[in-house]
Design a protein around this motif. Structure first.
Motif, PDB file in Angstrom:
ATOM      1  N   GLU A   1       0.829  -1.208   0.000  1.00  0.00           N
ATOM      2  CA  GLU A   1       0.000   0.000   0.000  1.00  0.00           C
ATOM      3  C   GLU A   1       0.866   1.262   0.000  1.00  0.00           C
ATOM      4  O   GLU A   1       0.571   2.234  -0.703  1.00  0.00           O
ATOM      5  CB  GLU A   1      -0.927   0.009   1.225  1.00  0.00           C
ATOM      6  N   ILE A   2       1.926   1.253   0.782  1.00  0.00           N
ATOM      7  CA  ILE A   2       2.828   2.408   0.855  1.00  0.00           C
ATOM      8  C   ILE A   2       3.463   2.674  -0.507  1.00  0.00           C
ATOM      9  O   ILE A   2       3.503   3.815  -0.975  1.00  0.00           O
ATOM     10  CB  ILE A   2       3.918   2.170   1.928  1.00  0.00           C
ATOM     11  N   ILE A   3       3.930   1.624  -1.153  1.00  0.00           N
ATOM     12  CA  ILE A   3       4.596   1.764  -2.449  1.00  0.00           C
ATOM     13  C   ILE A   3       3.599   2.117  -3.538  1.00  0.00           C
ATOM     14  O   ILE A   3       3.835   3.019  -4.352  1.00  0.00           O
ATOM     15  CB  ILE A   3       5.354   0.468  -2.805  1.00  0.00           C
TER      16      ILE A   3
ATOM     17  N   ASP B   1       6.374   5.969  -0.617  1.00  0.00           N
ATOM     18  CA  ASP B   1       7.773   5.594  -0.407  1.00  0.00           C
ATOM     19  C   ASP B   1       8.733   6.651  -0.942  1.00  0.00           C
ATOM     20  O   ASP B   1       9.933   6.569  -0.733  1.00  0.00           O
ATOM     21  CB  ASP B   1       8.076   4.258  -1.092  1.00  0.00           C
ATOM     22  N   LYS B   2       8.180   7.659  -1.623  1.00  0.00           N
ATOM     23  CA  LYS B   2       9.030   8.673  -2.264  1.00  0.00           C
ATOM     24  C   LYS B   2       9.189   9.937  -1.432  1.00  0.00           C
ATOM     25  O   LYS B   2       9.920  10.838  -1.808  1.00  0.00           O
ATOM     26  CB  LYS B   2       8.445   9.036  -3.633  1.00  0.00           C
ATOM     27  N   ARG B   3       8.481  10.029  -0.308  1.00  0.00           N
ATOM     28  CA  ARG B   3       8.526  11.235   0.513  1.00  0.00           C
ATOM     29  C   ARG B   3       8.024  10.923   1.919  1.00  0.00           C
ATOM     30  O   ARG B   3       7.431   9.856   2.143  1.00  0.00           O
ATOM     31  CB  ARG B   3       7.656  12.329  -0.102  1.00  0.00           C
ATOM     32  N   PRO B   4       8.225  11.832   2.875  1.00  0.00           N
ATOM     33  CA  PRO B   4       7.633  11.622   4.197  1.00  0.00           C
ATOM     34  C   PRO B   4       6.112  11.576   4.079  1.00  0.00           C
ATOM     35  O   PRO B   4       5.533  12.238   3.228  1.00  0.00           O
ATOM     36  CB  PRO B   4       8.095  12.865   4.981  1.00  0.00           C
ATOM     37  N   PHE B   5       5.465  10.794   4.938  1.00  0.00           N
ATOM     38  CA  PHE B   5       4.004  10.717   4.905  1.00  0.00           C
ATOM     39  C   PHE B   5       3.457  10.676   6.328  1.00  0.00           C
ATOM     40  O   PHE B   5       4.162  10.307   7.270  1.00  0.00           O
ATOM     41  CB  PHE B   5       3.532   9.491   4.117  1.00  0.00           C
TER      42      PHE B   5
ATOM     43  N   ILE C   1       4.519  11.048  11.711  1.00  0.00           N
ATOM     44  CA  ILE C   1       5.168  11.263  10.417  1.00  0.00           C
ATOM     45  C   ILE C   1       6.258  10.210  10.202  1.00  0.00           C
ATOM     46  O   ILE C   1       7.106   9.994  11.065  1.00  0.00           O
ATOM     47  CB  ILE C   1       5.786  12.676  10.316  1.00  0.00           C
ATOM     48  N   TYR C   2       6.235   9.577   9.039  1.00  0.00           N
ATOM     49  CA  TYR C   2       7.165   8.492   8.731  1.00  0.00           C
ATOM     50  C   TYR C   2       7.809   8.697   7.363  1.00  0.00           C
ATOM     51  O   TYR C   2       7.326   9.470   6.541  1.00  0.00           O
ATOM     52  CB  TYR C   2       6.430   7.139   8.730  1.00  0.00           C
ATOM     53  N   GLN C   3       8.892   7.971   7.133  1.00  0.00           N
ATOM     54  CA  GLN C   3       9.525   7.987   5.816  1.00  0.00           C
ATOM     55  C   GLN C   3      10.162   6.638   5.559  1.00  0.00           C
ATOM     56  O   GLN C   3      10.805   6.059   6.439  1.00  0.00           O
ATOM     57  CB  GLN C   3      10.587   9.092   5.716  1.00  0.00           C
ATOM     58  N   VAL C   4       9.973   6.136   4.346  1.00  0.00           N
ATOM     59  CA  VAL C   4      10.554   4.845   3.974  1.00  0.00           C
ATOM     60  C   VAL C   4      12.064   4.978   3.861  1.00  0.00           C
ATOM     61  O   VAL C   4      12.574   5.964   3.327  1.00  0.00           O
ATOM     62  CB  VAL C   4       9.963   4.351   2.629  1.00  0.00           C
ATOM     63  N   ASN C   5      12.770   4.000   4.370  1.00  0.00           N
ATOM     64  CA  ASN C   5      14.220   3.962   4.260  1.00  0.00           C
ATOM     65  C   ASN C   5      14.557   3.437   2.864  1.00  0.00           C
ATOM     66  O   ASN C   5      14.496   2.238   2.606  1.00  0.00           O
ATOM     67  CB  ASN C   5      14.802   3.036   5.329  1.00  0.00           C
ATOM     68  N   ARG C   6      14.888   4.335   1.949  1.00  0.00           N
ATOM     69  CA  ARG C   6      15.088   3.971   0.540  1.00  0.00           C
ATOM     70  C   ARG C   6      16.255   3.008   0.343  1.00  0.00           C
ATOM     71  O   ARG C   6      16.311   2.290  -0.642  1.00  0.00           O
ATOM     72  CB  ARG C   6      15.336   5.234  -0.294  1.00  0.00           C
ATOM     73  N   GLU C   7      17.193   2.962   1.268  1.00  0.00           N
ATOM     74  CA  GLU C   7      18.360   2.086   1.100  1.00  0.00           C
ATOM     75  C   GLU C   7      17.985   0.618   1.238  1.00  0.00           C
ATOM     76  O   GLU C   7      18.621  -0.258   0.660  1.00  0.00           O
ATOM     77  CB  GLU C   7      19.428   2.443   2.136  1.00  0.00           C
ATOM     78  N   ASN C   8      16.948   0.354   2.029  1.00  0.00           N
ATOM     79  CA  ASN C   8      16.590  -1.038   2.291  1.00  0.00           C
ATOM     80  C   ASN C   8      15.344  -1.511   1.555  1.00  0.00           C
ATOM     81  O   ASN C   8      14.972  -2.675   1.651  1.00  0.00           O
ATOM     82  CB  ASN C   8      16.350  -1.240   3.796  1.00  0.00           C
TER      83      ASN C   8
END
Length: 208
Positions: free
Chosen positions: A10-12, A17-21, A67-74
């Motif tokens: 759902e997040i993707i 996954d591209k910004r804080p949400f 407020i959360y943000q996806v860790n793009r490295e993982n």
């Protein structure tokens, strides 16, 4: 799929996954597809608990309260589509194409000139006063936002197809507005008030 896999999807899928949400954004965009017969309160509790698990795994980072943000490295985006899903997607795409062709006849496509007028009128920003990007005082990259054209009042609700009934919204605000319009009777009082703001005519000295 597990709750973690579902929530990742759902997040993707919703581009979070591209910004804080915010947690509220995740509720609005994902709650309906995650319900599966459950009550809203139960779904939201599961989302919160799953977010905690994803945070512990390092999939997301906690930035501030809610407020959360996806860790793009993982992040690893997995595509797992069955043959049946592929057939459904093909059929769905064919139906979408047919519907789009109908709209081309019934609804004039927004031209670049109209887009430029709206862009200038809104000073290059999303019209939603509660847009996530506007909550960040340090955000100054509006030029990177792919604005979407929106009918303030839906054509199916009697809205006109002219300039005065159009506005530009960022993709997230546009999607949330569309969901709220479709589920108006289920909205809270504050959600209805937020929606009505975006359905109001543009004012000459409107603060953007």
């Amino acid at each position: 799929m597990t709750w973690k896999e579902d929530l990742k999807r759902e997040i993707i899928t919703n581009g979070l996954d591209k910004r804080p949400f915010t947690l509220n954004e995740l509720y609005i965009l994902s709650e309906e597809s995650l319900k599966n017969g459950k009550e809203s309160n139960s779904v939201r509790a599961s989302i919160r608990a799953t977010l905690q698990g994803l945070r512990d795994e390092g999939f997301i980072n906690f930035l501030d309260k809610g407020i959360y943000q996806v860790n793009r490295e993982n992040i690893i985006q997995e595509v797992d589509i069955t043959e049946t899903e592929i057939e459904d997607n093909i059929e769905s795409n064919e139906n979408d194409t047919e519907e789009k062709n109908k709209r081309k006849i019934e609804t004039p496509k927004i031209g670049i000139q109209i887009y430029q007028i709206l862009f200038k009128r809104q000073k290059g920003k999303c019209r939603n006063p509660k847009c996530f990007y506007k909550q960040n005082d340090n955000f100054n990259e509006w030029y990177t936002i792919p604005f979407e054209n929106d009918h303030r009042k839906r054509v199916c609700d009697g809205g006109e197809n002219d300039l005065n009934n159009r506005q530009l919204l960022c993709p997230t605000c546009h999607k949330i507005k569309t969901i709220h319009e479709q589920r108006f009777e289920e909205l809270s009082i504050s959600e209805k008030e937020d929606l009505l703001i975006l359905q109001q005519p543009y004012k000459e000295k409107e603060p953007i």
